[in-house]
Design an enzyme around this catalytic site. Structure first.
Site, PDB file in Angstrom:
ATOM      1  N   LYS A 281      -0.255  37.259-106.545  1.00 18.44           N
ATOM      2  CA  LYS A 281       0.103  38.238-107.588  1.00 18.44           C
ATOM      3  C   LYS A 281      -0.746  38.006-108.825  1.00 18.44           C
ATOM      4  O   LYS A 281      -1.072  36.860-109.158  1.00 18.44           O
ATOM      5  CB  LYS A 281       1.593  38.121-107.968  1.00 18.44           C
TER       6      LYS A 281
ATOM      7  N   GLU B 252      12.533  41.879-122.404  1.00 22.97           N
ATOM      8  CA  GLU B 252      12.650  40.698-121.538  1.00 22.97           C
ATOM      9  C   GLU B 252      12.932  39.420-122.310  1.00 22.97           C
ATOM     10  O   GLU B 252      12.094  38.925-123.073  1.00 22.97           O
ATOM     11  CB  GLU B 252      11.374  40.523-120.707  1.00 22.97           C
TER      12      GLU B 252
END
Length: 286
Positions: free
Chosen positions: A37, A87
């Site tokens: 990723k 977040e």
């Protein structure tokens, strides 16, 4: 009040086509097994004919996403970093910690039925669930050495902002004492940063890929912003959905998690949707 049309000029860096090509290049390397990723970002450079009204921008950011974390901090040399992050990296209250990693996203829709369909599809998306699991596993591994107990839910839930749906996992833990003390909020935040939600995995290789493929310096974007008191309690959030302001210029940042199943079109669209948080605050219709 809604911002007045300011005659902004907008310049993407890189151009959307170049960003899509970078995503394609990263996907090709992942399919060869080099890494799993990487988070690739792009920017929009906005220039106004008038001086920026930063307090008004911050108010609009806070009111549009009241459950987010709105911030404005000096960034040096006449610059201000401001944004509305969804977040929570980590918070500490006494011996308890909370972390709320987000990874896997889809844009909101103004049509209620379509908005619900997108949310339901996100919860079942193999690509997004994999992307999210990579981040949650990294958060678990980073926090475990500091904890006497750690609770990580098996499946993510959804959180929403005005612009996006996100897969979300709320991780909770009880801190362990080491040498007569427990880790402070800042120590925990530094142990977590950078998570795969802003960098990738493996971390060192993902950072190299970002350096190869992003034609700009992130600066404070994808860092962390927050506070800590003298007892070690505090709250740190991930520096996303943000912009750097300087005189009459705003530099907006948005990124997307790229995995082997990603497509250039989808990741370009996702970053475009994430820009909407700030574009709405300044009255740019794009």
């Amino acid at each position: 009040a809604a911002p007045e049309a300011a005659g902004w000029s907008v310049r993407p860096v890189p151009e959307p086509a170049a960003y899509g090509a970078a995503v394609a290049a990263a996907v090709a390397r992942m399919r060869r097994g080099e890494f799993s990723k990487v988070v690739l970002a792009r920017t929009l450079e906005l220039t106004s004919p008038d001086d920026l009204d930063l307090p008004a921008m911050v108010q609009r950011l806070a009111r549009r996403d009241p459950r987010g974390y709105t911030f404005a901090v000096p960034a040096g040399a006449g610059r201000t970093l401001l944004g509305a992050s969804p977040e929570l990296l980590v918070s500490r209250r006494g011996g308890q910690l909370v972390a709320n990693p987000l990874a896997g996203s889809t844009p909101r829709s103004a049509d209620l039925a379509e908005d619900v369909r997108r949310a339901a599809a996100l919860l079942e998306s193999e690509k997004d669930l994999h992307e999210h699991a990579v981040v949650v596993d990294a958060v678990r591994a980073a926090l475990a050495p500091y904890c006497a107990s750690l609770h990580v839910p098996e499946r993510p839930t959804l959180v929403r902002t005005a612009a996006m749906w996100h897969l979300s996992t709320t991780v909770t833990g009880e801190l362990a004492e080491r040498d007569g003390r427990t880790a402070s909020a800042l120590e925990l935040a530094c142990a977590l940063h950078p998570t795969p939600a802003v960098c990738g995995t493996p971390t060192a290789l993902a950072r190299e890929v970002i350096g190869d493929l992003e034609p700009f310096d992130r600066g404070l974007y994808t860092g962390m912003v927050g506070w800590e008191d003298a007892s070690g309690d505090g709250e740190w959030v991930v520096t996303i959905r943000c912009a750097e302001a300087e005189r009459r210029t705003l530099r907006l940042f948005a990124g997307a998690g790229v995995v082997a199943a990603s497509t250039p079109e989808a990741e370009t669209a996702e970053t475009g949707a994430k820009f909407q948080t700030f574009l709405h605050a300044v009255g740019v219709d794009q």
